[in-house]
Design an enzyme around this catalytic site. Sequence first.
Site, PDB file in Angstrom:
ATOM      1  N   ASP A  82       8.479   9.561   1.780  1.00 46.53           N
ATOM      2  CA  ASP A  82       8.342   8.181   2.256  1.00 46.53           C
ATOM      3  C   ASP A  82       9.614   7.388   1.886  1.00 46.53           C
ATOM      4  OD1 ASP A  82       6.839   6.000   3.263  1.00 46.53           O
ATOM      5  OD2 ASP A  82       6.096   5.476   1.262  1.00 46.53           O
ATOM      6  N   HIS A  83       9.909   6.321   2.609  1.00 44.98           N
ATOM      7  CA  HIS A  83      11.025   5.398   2.327  1.00 44.98           C
ATOM      8  C   HIS A  83      12.199   6.028   1.591  1.00 44.98           C
ATOM      9  CE1 HIS A  83       9.049   1.798   3.779  1.00 44.98           C
ATOM     10  NE2 HIS A  83       7.955   2.207   3.164  1.00 44.98           N
ATOM     11  N   GLU A 134      11.900   3.518  10.903  1.00 44.34           N
ATOM     12  CA  GLU A 134      11.260   2.193  10.948  1.00 44.34           C
ATOM     13  C   GLU A 134      12.078   1.279  11.844  1.00 44.34           C
ATOM     14  OE1 GLU A 134       9.580   0.779   7.308  1.00 44.34           O
ATOM     15  OE2 GLU A 134      10.012  -1.321   7.772  1.00 44.34           O
ATOM     16  N   HIS A 179       4.121  -4.679   2.432  1.00 43.82           N
ATOM     17  CA  HIS A 179       3.836  -3.797   1.290  1.00 43.82           C
ATOM     18  C   HIS A 179       3.338  -4.640   0.110  1.00 43.82           C
ATOM     19  CE1 HIS A 179       6.908  -1.360   3.514  1.00 43.82           C
ATOM     20  NE2 HIS A 179       6.096  -0.374   3.176  1.00 43.82           N
ATOM     21  N   ASN A 229      -0.259   4.110   5.858  1.00 40.63           N
ATOM     22  CA  ASN A 229       0.234   4.286   4.486  1.00 40.63           C
ATOM     23  C   ASN A 229      -0.513   3.341   3.553  1.00 40.63           C
ATOM     24  OD1 ASN A 229       2.141   5.781   5.842  1.00 40.63           O
ATOM     25  ND2 ASN A 229       3.879   4.939   4.725  1.00 40.63           N
ATOM     26  N   THR A 232      -0.889   0.451  -2.779  1.00 39.79           N
ATOM     27  CA  THR A 232      -1.308  -0.592  -3.725  1.00 39.79           C
ATOM     28  C   THR A 232      -2.808  -0.543  -4.014  1.00 39.79           C
ATOM     29  OG1 THR A 232       0.504  -1.963  -2.947  1.00 39.79           O
ATOM     30  CG2 THR A 232      -1.242  -3.096  -4.140  1.00 39.79           C
TER      31      THR A 232
HETATM   32  P1  13P Z   1       0.800  -0.702   0.347  1.00 43.34           P
HETATM   33  O1  13P Z   1       1.250  -0.490  -1.068  1.00 43.34           O
HETATM   34  O2  13P Z   1       0.811  -2.118   0.753  1.00 43.34           O
HETATM   35  O3  13P Z   1      -0.508  -0.029   0.607  1.00 43.34           O
HETATM   36  O4  13P Z   1       1.874   0.015   1.297  1.00 43.34           O
HETATM   37  C1  13P Z   1       2.063   1.385   1.165  1.00 43.34           C
HETATM   38  C2  13P Z   1       3.157   1.853   2.041  1.00 43.34           C
HETATM   39  O5  13P Z   1       3.363   1.370   3.123  1.00 43.34           O
HETATM   40  C3  13P Z   1       3.979   2.974   1.536  1.00 43.34           C
HETATM   41  O6  13P Z   1       4.987   3.320   2.417  1.00 43.34           O
END
Ligand code: 13P
Length: 279
Positions: A82-83, A134, A179, A229, A232
Amino acid sequence: MPLYTMAEILKDAQENSYGVGFYNAVNLEMIRAYIRAAEDEKSPVIIGTAEVLLNYSDFDWITPALLSAARQAAVPVAVHLDHAYSFDTIMRALRAGFGSVMFDGSSLDYEENIRISKEIAKIAHPMGAGLECELGKVGGLDEGEGVKGENVYTDPEHAKDFVTRTGADFLAISIGTTHGVYAETPKLDFSRLSEIRRDVCIPLVLHGGSGLSDLDFKTCIKRGICKVNVYTDVITGAINRIRERGEELGYTDLLQAAENAMYDITVEKIRTFGSGGRA
Ligand code: 13P
Protein backbone atom coordinates in the site's frame (compact mmCIF):
# COMPACT_ATOMS: atom_id res chain seq x y z
CA MET A 1 -4.06 -22.40 -0.87
CA PRO A 2 -1.69 -20.98 -3.46
CA LEU A 3 -0.92 -17.29 -3.11
CA TYR A 4 -3.56 -15.24 -4.93
CA THR A 5 -3.00 -11.92 -6.66
CA MET A 6 -5.13 -8.86 -6.05
CA ALA A 7 -6.06 -8.98 -9.75
CA GLU A 8 -7.55 -12.47 -9.37
CA ILE A 9 -9.46 -11.55 -6.23
CA LEU A 10 -10.81 -8.27 -7.60
CA LYS A 11 -11.79 -9.79 -10.95
CA ASP A 12 -14.33 -11.98 -9.16
CA ALA A 13 -15.42 -9.08 -6.94
CA GLN A 14 -16.02 -6.87 -9.98
CA GLU A 15 -17.89 -9.56 -11.91
CA ASN A 16 -20.14 -10.31 -8.97
CA SER A 17 -20.54 -6.79 -7.52
CA TYR A 18 -19.10 -7.23 -4.04
CA GLY A 19 -16.21 -5.51 -2.27
CA VAL A 20 -13.05 -6.96 -0.78
CA GLY A 21 -11.30 -5.40 2.21
CA PHE A 22 -7.62 -4.50 2.25
CA TYR A 23 -5.96 -4.40 5.66
CA ASN A 24 -2.45 -3.31 6.59
CA ALA A 25 -0.47 -5.25 9.18
CA VAL A 26 2.55 -4.46 11.34
CA ASN A 27 2.56 -7.64 13.42
CA LEU A 28 1.40 -11.24 13.60
CA GLU A 29 -1.72 -10.45 15.62
CA MET A 30 -3.03 -8.24 12.83
CA ILE A 31 -2.26 -10.79 10.12
CA ARG A 32 -3.90 -13.56 12.13
CA ALA A 33 -6.98 -11.45 12.90
CA TYR A 34 -7.59 -10.72 9.20
CA ILE A 35 -7.03 -14.27 8.02
CA ARG A 36 -9.05 -15.90 10.81
CA ALA A 37 -11.93 -13.54 10.02
CA ALA A 38 -11.71 -14.29 6.29
CA GLU A 39 -11.57 -18.03 6.91
CA ASP A 40 -14.52 -18.01 9.30
CA GLU A 41 -16.57 -15.93 6.84
CA LYS A 42 -15.30 -17.86 3.78
CA SER A 43 -14.17 -14.62 2.22
CA PRO A 44 -11.21 -13.61 0.07
CA VAL A 45 -9.04 -10.95 1.67
CA ILE A 46 -6.12 -8.67 0.76
CA ILE A 47 -3.44 -8.00 3.35
CA GLY A 48 -0.17 -6.08 3.23
CA THR A 49 1.91 -3.25 4.49
CA ALA A 50 2.64 0.34 3.44
CA GLU A 51 5.91 2.22 3.06
CA VAL A 52 5.29 4.38 6.12
CA LEU A 53 4.45 1.32 8.24
CA LEU A 54 7.89 -0.16 7.60
CA ASN A 55 9.05 2.16 10.41
CA TYR A 56 7.08 -0.12 12.74
CA SER A 57 7.82 -3.51 11.19
CA ASP A 58 10.95 -4.25 9.19
CA PHE A 59 10.29 -5.20 5.60
CA ASP A 60 12.39 -8.38 5.93
CA TRP A 61 10.35 -9.55 8.94
CA ILE A 62 6.82 -8.60 7.97
CA THR A 63 7.10 -9.83 4.35
CA PRO A 64 7.74 -13.53 5.11
CA ALA A 65 4.99 -13.38 7.74
CA LEU A 66 2.47 -11.96 5.25
CA LEU A 67 3.40 -14.35 2.45
CA SER A 68 3.52 -17.43 4.63
CA ALA A 69 0.16 -16.64 6.29
CA ALA A 70 -1.39 -16.03 2.86
CA ARG A 71 -0.14 -19.38 1.54
CA GLN A 72 -1.38 -21.30 4.56
CA ALA A 73 -4.85 -19.76 4.58
CA ALA A 74 -7.91 -21.79 3.67
CA VAL A 75 -9.29 -18.88 1.60
CA PRO A 76 -7.79 -16.76 -1.23
CA VAL A 77 -5.40 -14.18 0.23
CA ALA A 78 -3.42 -11.63 -1.79
CA VAL A 79 -0.42 -9.69 -0.49
CA HIS A 80 -0.27 -6.04 -1.60
CA LEU A 81 2.03 -3.08 -0.95
CA ASP A 82 0.00 0.00 0.00
CA HIS A 83 1.06 3.69 -0.45
CA ALA A 84 4.62 3.45 -1.73
CA TYR A 85 6.46 6.52 -2.95
CA SER A 86 9.96 5.21 -3.56
CA PHE A 87 11.18 3.06 -6.38
CA ASP A 88 13.33 1.05 -3.92
CA THR A 89 10.41 -0.02 -1.74
CA ILE A 90 8.37 -0.97 -4.79
CA MET A 91 11.22 -3.06 -6.21
CA ARG A 92 11.76 -4.81 -2.87
CA ALA A 93 8.09 -5.76 -2.73
CA LEU A 94 8.00 -6.98 -6.33
CA ARG A 95 11.14 -9.08 -5.87
CA ALA A 96 9.80 -10.51 -2.60
CA GLY A 97 6.65 -11.80 -4.33
CA PHE A 98 3.94 -9.23 -3.57
CA GLY A 99 1.25 -9.74 -6.21
CA SER A 100 0.59 -6.00 -6.47
CA VAL A 101 1.96 -2.64 -5.40
CA MET A 102 0.55 0.83 -5.07
CA PHE A 103 2.55 3.76 -6.39
CA ASP A 104 1.10 6.83 -4.72
CA GLY A 105 1.72 9.75 -7.05
CA SER A 106 -1.25 11.70 -5.72
CA SER A 107 0.93 14.61 -4.56
CA LEU A 108 2.56 14.97 -7.98
CA ASP A 109 1.16 16.93 -10.86
CA TYR A 110 -0.92 14.99 -13.37
CA GLU A 111 1.78 14.42 -16.02
CA GLU A 112 4.43 13.46 -13.47
CA ASN A 113 2.05 10.99 -11.81
CA ILE A 114 1.45 9.44 -15.25
CA ARG A 115 5.14 9.34 -16.13
CA ILE A 116 6.26 7.50 -12.99
CA SER A 117 3.19 5.24 -12.80
CA LYS A 118 3.81 4.14 -16.37
CA GLU A 119 7.46 3.30 -15.64
CA ILE A 120 6.43 1.18 -12.67
CA ALA A 121 3.71 -0.61 -14.64
CA LYS A 122 6.35 -1.52 -17.24
CA ILE A 123 8.43 -3.18 -14.53
CA ALA A 124 5.61 -4.77 -12.50
CA HIS A 125 3.71 -6.38 -15.38
CA PRO A 126 6.49 -8.67 -16.68
CA MET A 127 6.97 -9.80 -13.05
CA GLY A 128 3.33 -10.89 -12.96
CA ALA A 129 2.32 -8.12 -10.56
CA GLY A 130 -0.41 -5.51 -10.73
CA LEU A 131 -0.17 -1.77 -10.13
CA GLU A 132 -2.56 0.42 -8.14
CA CYS A 133 -2.34 4.17 -8.81
CA GLU A 134 -4.12 7.11 -7.24
CA LEU A 135 -5.77 9.87 -9.24
CA GLY A 136 -6.83 12.93 -7.28
CA LYS A 137 -5.86 12.66 -3.66
CA VAL A 138 -7.42 11.04 -0.60
CA GLY A 139 -6.18 13.34 2.17
CA GLY A 140 -5.40 12.67 5.80
CA LEU A 141 -1.97 11.09 5.36
CA ASP A 142 1.00 12.61 7.15
CA GLU A 143 3.01 14.87 4.91
CA GLY A 144 5.70 15.66 7.52
CA GLU A 145 5.90 18.23 10.34
CA GLY A 146 2.37 17.40 11.49
CA VAL A 147 0.79 18.43 8.19
CA LYS A 148 -2.00 16.20 6.84
CA GLY A 149 -2.72 16.01 3.12
CA GLU A 150 -5.88 17.70 1.83
CA ASN A 151 -8.47 15.95 -0.35
CA VAL A 152 -8.36 16.60 -4.09
CA TYR A 153 -11.38 15.03 -5.79
CA THR A 154 -10.67 12.81 -8.80
CA ASP A 155 -11.51 14.55 -12.04
CA PRO A 156 -13.67 12.08 -14.03
CA GLU A 157 -12.46 13.68 -17.27
CA HIS A 158 -8.92 12.52 -16.50
CA ALA A 159 -9.71 8.97 -15.42
CA LYS A 160 -9.74 7.23 -18.80
CA ASP A 161 -6.68 9.08 -20.08
CA PHE A 162 -4.80 8.31 -16.86
CA VAL A 163 -5.56 4.58 -16.96
CA THR A 164 -4.81 4.25 -20.67
CA ARG A 165 -1.51 6.10 -20.48
CA THR A 166 -0.20 4.50 -17.27
CA GLY A 167 -1.35 0.90 -17.77
CA ALA A 168 -2.60 0.91 -14.14
CA ASP A 169 -4.50 -2.22 -13.10
CA PHE A 170 -6.43 -0.69 -10.17
CA LEU A 171 -7.40 2.92 -9.62
CA ALA A 172 -7.73 4.60 -6.22
CA ILE A 173 -10.12 7.53 -6.48
CA SER A 174 -10.99 10.47 -4.28
CA ILE A 175 -14.72 11.06 -3.76
CA GLY A 176 -14.79 12.53 -0.25
CA THR A 177 -13.17 9.91 1.97
CA THR A 178 -10.10 10.78 4.06
CA HIS A 179 -7.52 8.62 5.81
CA GLY A 180 -7.88 8.47 9.59
CA VAL A 181 -10.60 9.75 11.90
CA TYR A 182 -13.31 12.04 10.44
CA ALA A 183 -13.88 15.35 12.20
CA GLU A 184 -17.43 15.34 10.81
CA THR A 185 -19.57 12.84 8.93
CA PRO A 186 -18.19 12.52 5.40
CA LYS A 187 -20.46 13.21 2.45
CA LEU A 188 -19.41 11.12 -0.49
CA ASP A 189 -19.75 12.21 -4.11
CA PHE A 190 -21.46 9.12 -5.52
CA SER A 191 -22.21 10.66 -8.90
CA ARG A 192 -18.50 11.36 -9.38
CA LEU A 193 -17.87 7.67 -8.69
CA SER A 194 -20.47 6.66 -11.29
CA GLU A 195 -18.98 9.03 -13.85
CA ILE A 196 -15.51 7.52 -13.32
CA ARG A 197 -16.92 4.00 -13.52
CA ARG A 198 -18.57 4.83 -16.82
CA ASP A 199 -15.20 5.62 -18.43
CA VAL A 200 -12.89 3.18 -16.66
CA CYS A 201 -13.29 -0.56 -16.50
CA ILE A 202 -10.43 -1.56 -14.14
CA PRO A 203 -11.28 -2.21 -10.45
CA LEU A 204 -11.78 1.00 -8.45
CA VAL A 205 -10.37 1.36 -4.94
CA LEU A 206 -11.74 3.33 -1.98
CA HIS A 207 -9.12 4.50 0.54
CA GLY A 208 -10.02 5.91 3.94
CA GLY A 209 -12.62 3.23 4.61
CA SER A 210 -12.81 3.81 8.39
CA GLY A 211 -15.76 5.71 9.80
CA LEU A 212 -18.08 5.29 6.81
CA SER A 213 -21.63 4.06 7.23
CA ASP A 214 -22.79 0.68 5.94
CA LEU A 215 -24.97 2.55 3.45
CA ASP A 216 -21.93 4.48 2.16
CA PHE A 217 -20.05 1.23 1.59
CA LYS A 218 -22.98 -0.50 -0.05
CA THR A 219 -23.63 2.45 -2.37
CA CYS A 220 -19.95 2.69 -3.33
CA ILE A 221 -19.76 -1.04 -4.06
CA LYS A 222 -22.96 -0.92 -6.09
CA ARG A 223 -21.52 1.94 -8.14
CA GLY A 224 -18.23 0.19 -8.86
CA ILE A 225 -15.83 0.12 -5.89
CA CYS A 226 -14.19 -3.34 -5.68
CA LYS A 227 -11.55 -2.85 -2.97
CA VAL A 228 -11.98 -0.99 0.30
CA ASN A 229 -8.94 -0.04 2.43
CA VAL A 230 -9.56 -0.07 6.17
CA TYR A 231 -6.97 0.62 8.84
CA THR A 232 -7.97 3.19 11.49
CA ASP A 233 -11.10 1.26 12.54
CA VAL A 234 -9.02 -1.86 13.07
CA ILE A 235 -6.37 -0.24 15.25
CA THR A 236 -8.97 1.79 17.14
CA GLY A 237 -10.76 -1.46 17.96
CA ALA A 238 -7.50 -2.93 19.28
CA ILE A 239 -6.68 0.17 21.35
CA ASN A 240 -10.16 0.28 22.88
CA ARG A 241 -9.98 -3.40 23.85
CA ILE A 242 -6.53 -2.89 25.42
CA ARG A 243 -7.89 0.07 27.41
CA GLU A 244 -10.88 -1.98 28.60
CA ARG A 245 -8.85 -5.02 29.67
CA GLY A 246 -5.44 -3.43 30.41
CA GLU A 247 -5.72 -3.57 34.21
CA GLU A 248 -6.89 -7.14 34.31
CA LEU A 249 -4.79 -9.04 31.71
CA GLY A 250 -1.09 -9.79 31.32
CA TYR A 251 0.86 -8.90 28.18
CA THR A 252 0.25 -12.06 26.11
CA ASP A 253 -3.45 -12.19 26.98
CA LEU A 254 -3.73 -8.51 26.08
CA LEU A 255 -2.21 -9.25 22.68
CA GLN A 256 -4.86 -11.90 22.17
CA ALA A 257 -7.63 -9.58 23.30
CA ALA A 258 -6.42 -6.97 20.80
CA GLU A 259 -6.31 -9.61 18.07
CA ASN A 260 -9.88 -10.64 18.85
CA ALA A 261 -11.04 -7.02 18.63
CA MET A 262 -9.42 -6.70 15.18
CA TYR A 263 -10.98 -10.02 14.17
CA ASP A 264 -14.46 -8.71 15.17
CA ILE A 265 -14.01 -5.57 13.07
CA THR A 266 -12.77 -7.53 10.06
CA VAL A 267 -15.79 -9.86 10.27
CA GLU A 268 -18.09 -6.84 10.41
CA LYS A 269 -16.45 -5.31 7.31
CA ILE A 270 -16.55 -8.59 5.36
CA ARG A 271 -20.30 -8.82 6.01
CA THR A 272 -20.87 -5.21 4.96
CA PHE A 273 -18.76 -5.54 1.80
CA GLY A 274 -20.61 -8.72 0.81
CA SER A 275 -17.48 -10.86 0.33
CA GLY A 276 -18.53 -13.55 2.83
CA GLY A 277 -19.17 -16.94 1.19
CA ARG A 278 -17.25 -15.89 -1.96
CA ALA A 279 -14.04 -17.83 -1.20
P1 13P B 1 -8.32 4.45 7.09
O1 13P B 1 -7.20 4.39 8.09
O2 13P B 1 -9.04 5.74 7.10
O3 13P B 1 -9.24 3.28 7.23
O4 13P B 1 -7.67 4.34 5.63
C1 13P B 1 -6.95 3.20 5.32
C2 13P B 1 -6.34 3.31 3.98
O5 13P B 1 -6.88 3.89 3.07
C3 13P B 1 -5.03 2.66 3.79
O6 13P B 1 -4.53 2.84 2.51
